[in-house]
Design an enzyme around this catalytic site. Structure first.
Site, PDB file in Angstrom:
ATOM      1  N   LYS A 207       0.864  -1.180   0.000  1.00 50.90           N
ATOM      2  CA  LYS A 207       0.000   0.000   0.000  1.00 50.90           C
ATOM      3  C   LYS A 207       0.898   1.226   0.000  1.00 50.90           C
ATOM      4  O   LYS A 207       1.716   1.417   0.900  1.00 50.90           O
ATOM      5  CB  LYS A 207      -0.896  -0.024   1.233  1.00 50.90           C
ATOM      6  CG  LYS A 207      -1.768   1.218   1.333  1.00 50.90           C
ATOM      7  CD  LYS A 207      -2.736   1.123   2.487  1.00 50.90           C
ATOM      8  CE  LYS A 207      -3.499   2.425   2.652  1.00 50.90           C
ATOM      9  NZ  LYS A 207      -4.490   2.349   3.702  1.00 50.90           N
ATOM     10  N   LYS A 260      -2.063  -1.546  -3.942  1.00 51.54           N
ATOM     11  CA  LYS A 260      -2.955  -0.387  -3.889  1.00 51.54           C
ATOM     12  C   LYS A 260      -2.136   0.888  -3.954  1.00 51.54           C
ATOM     13  O   LYS A 260      -1.162   0.986  -3.205  1.00 51.54           O
ATOM     14  CB  LYS A 260      -3.724  -0.449  -2.573  1.00 51.54           C
ATOM     15  CG  LYS A 260      -4.610   0.740  -2.297  1.00 51.54           C
ATOM     16  CD  LYS A 260      -5.097   0.695  -0.885  1.00 51.54           C
ATOM     17  CE  LYS A 260      -5.782   2.005  -0.577  1.00 51.54           C
ATOM     18  NZ  LYS A 260      -6.186   2.128   0.784  1.00 51.54           N
TER      19      LYS A 260
HETATM   20  C1  PBG Z   1      -7.355   3.183   5.645  1.00 55.18           C
HETATM   21  C2  PBG Z   1      -7.604   3.124   4.184  1.00 55.18           C
HETATM   22  C3  PBG Z   1      -7.441   4.125   3.210  1.00 55.18           C
HETATM   23  C4  PBG Z   1      -7.909   3.580   2.012  1.00 55.18           C
HETATM   24  C5  PBG Z   1      -8.301   2.284   2.275  1.00 55.18           C
HETATM   25  N1  PBG Z   1      -8.102   2.008   3.613  1.00 55.18           N
HETATM   26  C6  PBG Z   1      -6.981   5.531   3.338  1.00 55.18           C
HETATM   27  C7  PBG Z   1      -5.585   5.837   3.681  1.00 55.18           C
HETATM   28  O1  PBG Z   1      -4.727   4.969   3.845  1.00 55.18           O
HETATM   29  O2  PBG Z   1      -5.341   7.030   3.855  1.00 55.18           O
HETATM   30  C8  PBG Z   1      -7.994   4.294   0.698  1.00 55.18           C
HETATM   31  C9  PBG Z   1      -9.026   3.779  -0.243  1.00 55.18           C
HETATM   32  C10 PBG Z   1      -9.371   4.696  -1.376  1.00 55.18           C
HETATM   33  O3  PBG Z   1      -8.750   5.750  -1.593  1.00 55.18           O
HETATM   34  O4  PBG Z   1     -10.318   4.346  -2.106  1.00 55.18           O
HETATM   35  N2  PBG Z   1      -6.016   3.252   6.030  1.00 55.18           N
END
Ligand code: PBG
Length: 340
Positions: A207, A260
């Site tokens: 991520k 992601k």
């Molecule tokens: C929680 C999380 C996030 C997303 C998914 N889980 C936000 C972040 O990490 O700031 C983003 C999902 C999206 O942008 O569609 N940590």
């Protein structure tokens, strides 16, 4: 009797004998040689849960999406399942925030209530929950903050407790998105210790610290109150590190891994695909969705074609599952495909 010998030119391996356009001449032959088939079976629909009854709060930065109370979420889940979508990914949205993210693992919390409502209404649907603390901490970071830093090991206990509360509510898979080191192992141990060995882990393994989460943070009220997430989320410049993260999570017991965002990380998807045999998910995130939706709203791109092309590219790169705010729309488009 052979009158004369026809001398055929030796195959040259090049034009004019070789003409790739032969295989593009019509819709039927294009279907025959198509290498990637986007399927509704591979789509996961993200949804935002809020407390209450009959609540539908449209999310401005995610056109067409809304925060839903458990009753409305159960209806949306039923429609998604009936359209052929096998899974939803649930996020909780709440104003109850504190230092210890207590609302993240409260038994009657918003996600826990939503999971129970969805499982009750659509037992066959796979319910995945996002496991993170950022929507529940008063500072908006994904873990426990000590001296202005997100403390890895102290965060693990709360993250594992959150995952366990989701399993107790009926989640089929928990999806940790915090990027703390060791969280997959900590969650696996916590689930197994409480008899939830059948609940799986979809790890947000790679991520990235991405600008494309903007609309999500508006939807979930989870923007960090100070600093940013670069101390735990990955540097967008790194691809080898994604493979390392995926293999570490696999070793800790992840059942599936995720990359992601998706559309700007196709090379990462391909590399992780080659490195592990676990099912691979890719998250086409909020900003990626919002960009397409906004351009389509202005008439600059054809939304259906641009969205299906993007999702096909993510599948072509090697993703088995695609988490996308287009899930329901894409299911409809794929069902009515014009076969061209
Ligand atoms: C929680 C999380 C996030 C997303 C998914 N889980 C936000 C972040 O990490 O700031 C983003 C999902 C999206 O942008 O569609 N940590």
């Amino acid at each position: 009797m052979i009158e004369r010998t026809v001398s055929a030119p030796a195959p040259s391996g090049a034009f004019p004998q070789v003409r790739p356009r032969r295989l593009r001449a019509g819709a039927a032959i294009r279907r025959m040689v198509r290498e990637t088939r986007l399927s509704t079976d591979s789509l996961v629909a993200p949804h935002f849960a809020v407390a209450g009854r009959d609540v539908v709060e449209p999310i401005a930065a995610l056109p067409g999406r809304a925060r839903l109370s458990p009753d409305r979420l159960a209806e949306a889940a039923r429609r998604a399942y009936d359209a052929g979508i096998p899974a939803v990914l649930l996020f909780g949205v709440t104003d109850e925030k504190d230092e210890a993210a207590s609302a993240a693992y409260a038994p009657g919390g918003v996600v826990q209530t939503a999971v129970a409502a969805v499982k009750d209404a659509v037992p066959e649907l796979v319910v995945i929950t996002d496991v993170c603390l950022c929507g529940y901490t008063d500072h908006g970071h994904c873990g426990v903050v000590v001296d202005g830093q997100v403390h890895n090991d102290l965060s693990l206990e709360l993250i594992a407790r959150t995952a366990l509360s989701h399993a107790e509510a009926g989640a089929d898979l928990v999806a940790p998105s915090d990027m703390m080191d060791g969280r997959v192992g900590a969650i696996r141990a916590a689930l197994d210790a409480e008899g939830h060995e059948g609940v799986g882990i979809l790890s947000y393994a790679a991520k990235y610290a991405s600008a494309f989460y903007g609309p999500f943070r508006e939807a979930a009220g989870s923007a960090p109150g100070f600093g940013d997430r670069r101390g735990y989320q990955m540097d967008p410049a790194n691809a080898r590190e994604a493979v390392r993260e995926a293999l570490l999570d696999a070793g800790e017991g992840a059942d599936m891994v995720m990359v992601k965002p998706a559309a700007t990380y196709l090379d990462v998807i391909a590399r992780v695909r080659a490195a592990t045999d676990l099912p691979l998910a890719a998250y086409h995130v909020s900003g990626e969705y919002a960009m397409l939706a906004a351009a389509a709203e202005r008439g600059w791109v054809d939304e259906r074609r641009a969205a299906l092309e993007t999702l096909t590219a993510i599948a072509r790169a090697g993703a088995d599952l695609i988490i996308t705010y287009y899930a329901e729309a894409a299911a409809g488009w794929l069902a009515g495909e014009d076969r061209s």
